[in-house]
Design an enzyme around this catalytic site. Structure first.
Site, PDB file in Angstrom:
ATOM      1  N   GLU A  98       0.810  -1.209   0.000  1.00  0.00           N
ATOM      2  CA  GLU A  98       0.000   0.000   0.000  1.00  0.00           C
ATOM      3  C   GLU A  98       0.847   1.264   0.000  1.00  0.00           C
ATOM      4  O   GLU A  98       1.966   1.275   0.521  1.00  0.00           O
ATOM      5  CB  GLU A  98      -0.907  -0.003   1.243  1.00  0.00           C
ATOM      6  N   CYS A 111       3.507   8.551   0.809  1.00  0.00           N
ATOM      7  CA  CYS A 111       4.183   7.630   1.712  1.00  0.00           C
ATOM      8  C   CYS A 111       4.292   6.281   0.987  1.00  0.00           C
ATOM      9  O   CYS A 111       3.273   5.673   0.666  1.00  0.00           O
ATOM     10  CB  CYS A 111       3.344   7.529   2.984  1.00  0.00           C
ATOM     11  N   CYS A 118       7.218  -7.028   6.738  1.00  0.00           N
ATOM     12  CA  CYS A 118       8.380  -6.457   7.415  1.00  0.00           C
ATOM     13  C   CYS A 118       8.894  -7.475   8.411  1.00  0.00           C
ATOM     14  O   CYS A 118       8.121  -8.205   9.022  1.00  0.00           O
ATOM     15  CB  CYS A 118       7.982  -5.166   8.143  1.00  0.00           C
ATOM     16  N   CYS A 125       3.112  -2.158  15.579  1.00  0.00           N
ATOM     17  CA  CYS A 125       2.901  -1.905  14.148  1.00  0.00           C
ATOM     18  C   CYS A 125       2.186  -3.070  13.463  1.00  0.00           C
ATOM     19  O   CYS A 125       2.557  -4.231  13.647  1.00  0.00           O
ATOM     20  CB  CYS A 125       4.239  -1.648  13.477  1.00  0.00           C
ATOM     21  N   LEU A 223      12.491   6.343  17.127  1.00  0.00           N
ATOM     22  CA  LEU A 223      13.089   6.091  18.448  1.00  0.00           C
ATOM     23  C   LEU A 223      12.110   5.338  19.344  1.00  0.00           C
ATOM     24  O   LEU A 223      12.386   4.254  19.823  1.00  0.00           O
ATOM     25  CB  LEU A 223      13.481   7.403  19.125  1.00  0.00           C
ATOM     26  N   ASN A 298      -1.702   4.786  16.604  1.00  0.00           N
ATOM     27  CA  ASN A 298      -2.938   4.476  15.898  1.00  0.00           C
ATOM     28  C   ASN A 298      -3.268   3.015  16.167  1.00  0.00           C
ATOM     29  O   ASN A 298      -2.449   2.150  15.911  1.00  0.00           O
ATOM     30  CB  ASN A 298      -2.754   4.692  14.390  1.00  0.00           C
ATOM     31  N   CYS A 341      -0.196   5.960  10.199  1.00  0.00           N
ATOM     32  CA  CYS A 341       1.065   5.306  10.559  1.00  0.00           C
ATOM     33  C   CYS A 341       0.812   3.988  11.270  1.00  0.00           C
ATOM     34  O   CYS A 341       0.037   3.935  12.224  1.00  0.00           O
ATOM     35  CB  CYS A 341       1.872   6.178  11.509  1.00  0.00           C
TER      36      CYS A 341
HETATM   37  N1  SAH Z   1      10.340   0.817   9.105  1.00  0.00           N
HETATM   38  C1  SAH Z   1      10.399   2.242   9.035  1.00  0.00           C
HETATM   39  C2  SAH Z   1       9.287   2.887   8.253  1.00  0.00           C
HETATM   40  C3  SAH Z   1       7.880   2.399   8.484  1.00  0.00           C
HETATM   41  S1  SAH Z   1       7.096   2.798  10.004  1.00  0.00           S
HETATM   42  C4  SAH Z   1      10.486   2.828  10.434  1.00  0.00           C
HETATM   43  O1  SAH Z   1      10.397   2.076  11.387  1.00  0.00           O
HETATM   44  O2  SAH Z   1      10.686   4.029  10.553  1.00  0.00           O
HETATM   45  C5  SAH Z   1       6.802   4.513   9.938  1.00  0.00           C
HETATM   46  C6  SAH Z   1       6.503   5.139  11.302  1.00  0.00           C
HETATM   47  O3  SAH Z   1       5.252   4.686  11.824  1.00  0.00           O
HETATM   48  C7  SAH Z   1       7.550   4.785  12.339  1.00  0.00           C
HETATM   49  O4  SAH Z   1       8.000   5.935  12.999  1.00  0.00           O
HETATM   50  C8  SAH Z   1       6.791   3.892  13.316  1.00  0.00           C
HETATM   51  O5  SAH Z   1       7.335   4.000  14.609  1.00  0.00           O
HETATM   52  C9  SAH Z   1       5.396   4.452  13.203  1.00  0.00           C
HETATM   53  N2  SAH Z   1       4.352   3.511  13.642  1.00  0.00           N
HETATM   54  C10 SAH Z   1       4.334   2.172  13.539  1.00  0.00           C
HETATM   55  N3  SAH Z   1       3.209   1.660  14.062  1.00  0.00           N
HETATM   56  C11 SAH Z   1       2.483   2.702  14.505  1.00  0.00           C
HETATM   57  C12 SAH Z   1       1.195   2.827  15.110  1.00  0.00           C
HETATM   58  N4  SAH Z   1       0.444   1.756  15.377  1.00  0.00           N
HETATM   59  N5  SAH Z   1       0.761   4.062  15.407  1.00  0.00           N
HETATM   60  C13 SAH Z   1       1.504   5.153  15.120  1.00  0.00           C
HETATM   61  N6  SAH Z   1       2.709   5.104  14.514  1.00  0.00           N
HETATM   62  C14 SAH Z   1       3.195   3.891  14.221  1.00  0.00           C
END
Ligand code: SAH
Length: 368
Positions: A98, A111, A118, A125, A223, A298, A341
């Site tokens: 997506e 995005c 992953c 996530c 982070l 989220n 996200c």
């Molecule tokens: N693998 C990469 C890019 C994808 S995640 C990374 O980790 O940066 C993109 C962003 O979404 C990251 O900052 C991650 O911490 C955030 N993210 C993942 N799950 C989330 C959720 N359930 N709610 C809000 N942000 C989330």
């Protein structure tokens, strides 16, 4: 049809421009062909040689026999109430990925995904929950950008920013992500400035250093915690690349004037959102050219994390700001269509559901 026979013709999409140049050179073609064809690919988003009307018919026919322009179909396009659009692509081997187009004032940000699934299994996530499927090719990565460019062009708009924040960990797919970045930054590709292309990583340190040395792109680092202990619990990758080393690597990224590295911090109620966490984070970042993006979590089916109350979110931000850290809260976009996200999953290939989305017809026709 799709799996009957693999198309042996060279795929021009996703080829960095120097490679495209070499392709034409080795076939005895004129130098200007690179510029001509890449303009069709990345400025006009052509999917067929027949539409490249300023090329001679002979050349077009010759191209047709030698090359192809891969364009995986958009199986579904969903529109959020806030204008965010999520597109599900069905790749040639049936994987689903997506991308999300986010309109915001004068910005149009896409995005993009870089892997089907992953491998990092961050506990909050949705993408990680279903495991790793495979790396995407640069053609598949760039196709998401072409598709968005094309949709925007139909409305007289243009893509302004690309963020590698969709499904997957871009820095576990450096070769293909590099090829895609090459095309995004190239003058004959999308011609985007480095500050408008952001690579987000869970913290694959050597790959981040390597990419930062080669491309003037921006970096965002997830982070999500201010201590080794909490971070290792949330992000297993922290055992490979600990927070301490990660912060040092972020401080070491070469930056142009006025630019900063972004630290993403997903706020999880009761897990990493206390005032003590905020103070620890401010200490870690003190004096560094790092700004913080707070992301209230989220929710999705896979986990039961909750975002903090507005009051504790505000308190967390105030502590960072008082500590001299530039901090913004990321606006939640597209949550009603699971486009926010951490919500991207890419529906598995299965029997096609029919007529579910009113936009399906638009999405799947070749020339919408
Ligand atoms: N693998 C990469 C890019 C994808 S995640 C990374 O980790 O940066 C993109 C962003 O979404 C990251 O900052 C991650 O911490 C955030 N993210 C993942 N799950 C989330 C959720 N359930 N709610 C809000 N942000 C989330």
């Amino acid at each position: 049809m799709m799996n009957a026979m693999k198309d042996a013709r060279t795929d021009l999409k996703g080829m960095p421009l120097p490679e495209l140049e070499e392709f034409f050179r080795s076939r005895g073609k004129e130098r200007y062909r690179t510029r001509q064809v890449s303009r069709w690919l990345y400025r006009k988003f052509a999917e067929e040689f027949s539409t490249m009307t300023d090329l001679s018919r002979d050349f077009r026919e010759e191209m047709e026999t030698m090359c192809r322009i891969s364009s995986p179909p958009a199986e579904k396009v969903e529109l959020s109430l806030d204008g965010t659009e999520k597109v599900l692509f069905r790749l040639e081997d049936g994987e689903g990925v997506e991308s999300v187009l986010i309109p915001e004032k004068s910005r149009r940000t896409l995005c993009v995904s870089t892997q089907a699934g992953c491998a990092l299994s961050c506990v909050f996530c949705a993408t990680g929950a279903s495991g790793f499927r495979r790396n995407m090719t640069s053609a598949e990565i760039i196709h998401q950008v072409c598709f968005a460019g094309r949709r925007l062009a139909e409305r007289g708009e243009r893509l302004t920013n690309v963020v590698f924040m969709g499904m997957g960990e871009p820095l576990e797919n450096v070769p293909e992500v590099s090829r895609a970045i090459d095309i995004l930054l190239s003058q004959y590709g999308f011609g985007l400035a480095g500050k408008r292309v952001t690579v987000s990583t869970a913290g694959i340190i050597p790959a981040m250093r390597d990419l930062a040395d080669r491309y003037p792109v921006s970096f965002a680092v997830s982070l999500n915690a201010a201590s080794e202990e909490v971070r290792s619990r949330l992000m297993p990758v922290n055992r490979r690349y600990p927070l301490r080393d990660l912060i040092a690597a972020m401080r070491g990224i070469p930056l142009r004037n006025g630019c900063k590295v972004t630290a993403e911090y997903v706020l999880l109620s009761g897990v990493n959102d206390t005032p003590a966490d905020a103070r620890a984070l401010a200490r870690l970042l003190s004096g560094a050219r790092i700004k913080v993006n707070l992301i209230p979590v989220n929710p999705h089916d896979q986990g039961d994390f909750r975002p903090p109350s507005p009051a504790s979110e505000e308190r967390f931000r105030d502590i960072l700001v008082a500590g001299g850290v530039q901090t913004i809260t990321r606006e939640r976009r597209g949550a009603d269509i699971r486009a926010a996200c951490g919500q991207l999953r890419g529906a598995p290939a299965g029997p096609r559901e029919r007529g579910k989305s009113p936009l399906r017809a638009i999405a799947s026709s070749k020339n919408p």
